[in-house]
Design a protein around this motif. Structure first.
Motif, short mmCIF file in Angstrom:
data_model
loop_
_atom_site.label_atom_id
_atom_site.label_comp_id
_atom_site.label_asym_id
_atom_site.label_seq_id
_atom_site.Cartn_x
_atom_site.Cartn_y
_atom_site.Cartn_z
N LYS A 156 -11.59 -0.45 2.26
CA LYS A 156 -10.99 0.22 3.41
C LYS A 156 -12.07 1.05 4.11
O LYS A 156 -12.98 1.56 3.47
CB LYS A 156 -9.87 1.15 2.97
N THR A 214 -3.11 -6.52 -1.16
CA THR A 214 -2.65 -5.39 -1.95
C THR A 214 -3.71 -4.31 -2.17
O THR A 214 -4.89 -4.59 -2.32
CB THR A 214 -2.14 -5.87 -3.33
N ASP A 215 -3.23 -3.08 -2.18
CA ASP A 215 -4.03 -1.93 -2.59
C ASP A 215 -4.14 -1.95 -4.11
O ASP A 215 -3.47 -2.75 -4.78
CB ASP A 215 -3.34 -0.65 -2.10
N ASP A 228 0.86 -1.19 0.00
CA ASP A 228 0.00 0.00 0.00
C ASP A 228 0.89 1.23 0.00
O ASP A 228 1.87 1.31 0.76
CB ASP A 228 -0.91 0.02 1.23
N ALA A 278 -2.77 4.16 5.50
CA ALA A 278 -3.26 2.81 5.23
C ALA A 278 -2.27 1.77 5.77
O ALA A 278 -2.68 0.77 6.37
CB ALA A 278 -3.48 2.61 3.74
N ARG A 279 -0.98 2.00 5.56
CA ARG A 279 0.01 1.06 6.07
C ARG A 279 -0.05 0.98 7.59
O ARG A 279 0.07 -0.10 8.18
CB ARG A 279 1.42 1.45 5.61
N SER A 313 -8.90 -2.05 -0.87
CA SER A 313 -8.87 -0.80 -1.62
C SER A 313 -9.88 0.21 -1.12
O SER A 313 -10.94 -0.14 -0.59
CB SER A 313 -9.14 -1.09 -3.11
#
Length: 314
Positions: free
Chosen positions: A300, A247-248, A191, A196-197, A278
């Motif tokens: 998300k 994964t993003d 990401d 977000a991380r 995402s």
């Protein structure tokens, strides 16, 4: 009227070659009225663009919160984007960008909209991490005959919303811890957004799941190749090293769609489950994710839902 399937087809055609569309806009110059730079947001996150309507101030609002607007009966918060970034509009805040992502809808006030450009993700590089308190996630390089070479700062709107929109604080990961990975295996996560991380790492830590965090699809792909080589040397299967790829979608250099396709079309890697995480929510995006070959999708930011998806896959 465009149907969901038409939207899926259009986006599939666009991302099949690692491309995306970027809305370019301006926030004004510096304190001297100079350096009126270009900024960008992925078009997928834009719901509509409107002329600046009346804004109702809210008492004791957070910094850079102008107030709220009433758009067709929907009350939405308005963020003073130039003020947050540190720019001074020369002609005022004239345009409102209405955005939808990460289960939220909010507005960004900007000075002017420039154009929409189509780019390859290889034209985008991760930022150095020191831009405007991590509000810039990457830098896009534009080349055209009219303007020559231009640089665009792509904003990390997820970080901006989590920091400045009331009620959008980083969620707590009250997730169950009954998920177990094979001994020595990790979750490989990618990401480009700093916030977000942070949320992903917090959630995985609370679930007790080991992980390797990367900042782009390209970095994740390179790490996956390293882990596959290690597995071969240790006479292990790749699944004994990597339990899941998380994964993003929007990432510089290589997006999540391309990463997913490379995994799923490779005999060496296609046994790995891929979970898309995402901010691009909605039925069209969920169908688009399936077309890329991912095992599952979760929008998300909900650590509990993320934990449930991981549990289902594993």
């Amino acid at each position: 009227m465009s149907t969901v399937q038409q939207e899926v087809d259009e986006r599939t055609n666009l991302t099949a070659s690692n491309k995306f569309e970027l809305l370019l806009f301006r926030l004004g110059g510096d304190s001297n009225g100079e350096q009126n730079e270009l900024y960008g947001i992925n078009v997928f996150k834009i719901r509509e663009i409107v002329a600046m309507p009346p804004v109702t101030p809210i008492a004791e609002s957070a910094p850079y919160m102008m107030g709220v607007v009433n758009l067709r009966g929907e009350i939405l918060p308005v963020i003073d984007l130039p003020g947050l970034i540190g720019c001074s509009p020369t002609t005022g805040l004239n345009i409102l960008l209405v955005t939808e992502f990460a289960r939220t809808t909010q507005c960004f006030a900007v000075e002017a909209v420039d154009e929409i450009v189509r780019l390859d993700w290889s034209q985008v590089r991760p930022s150095a991490g020191s831009y405007a308190d991590n509000t810039v996630t990457s830098i896009a390089r534009l080349n055209d005959e009219v303007h020559g070479t231009r640089l665009v700062q792509v904003l990390d709107v997820e970080t901006i919303v989590q920091k400045f929109v009331p009620g959008k604080e980083t969620p707590s990961a009250h997730a169950s811890t009954d998920i177990r990975l094979p001994p020595g295996a990790v979750i490989l996560a990618a990401d480009d957004s700093a916030i977000a991380r942070t949320i992903i790492q917090k959630g995985l830590d609370e679930m007790g799941l080991p992980y390797i965090m990367t900042k782009s699809g390209k970095e994740a792909w390179e790490k996956l190749q390293e882990l596959a080589t290690e597995a071969d040397k240790e006479n292990k299967t790749l699944r004994e090293k990597v339990a899941l790829v998380l994964t993003d979608l929007e990432m510089p250099e290589m997006d999540g769609f391309t990463l997913t396709r490379q995994i799923k079309t490779s005999n060496r890697y296609n046994s790995l489950p891929v979970l898309i995480h995402s901010s691009l929510s909605g039925s069209a995006n969920e169908a688009h994710v399936k077309s890329a070959g991912a095992n599952a999708y979760v929008a998300k930011f909900s650590p509990v839902e993320l934990a449930e998806k991981i549990r289902q896959i594993l």
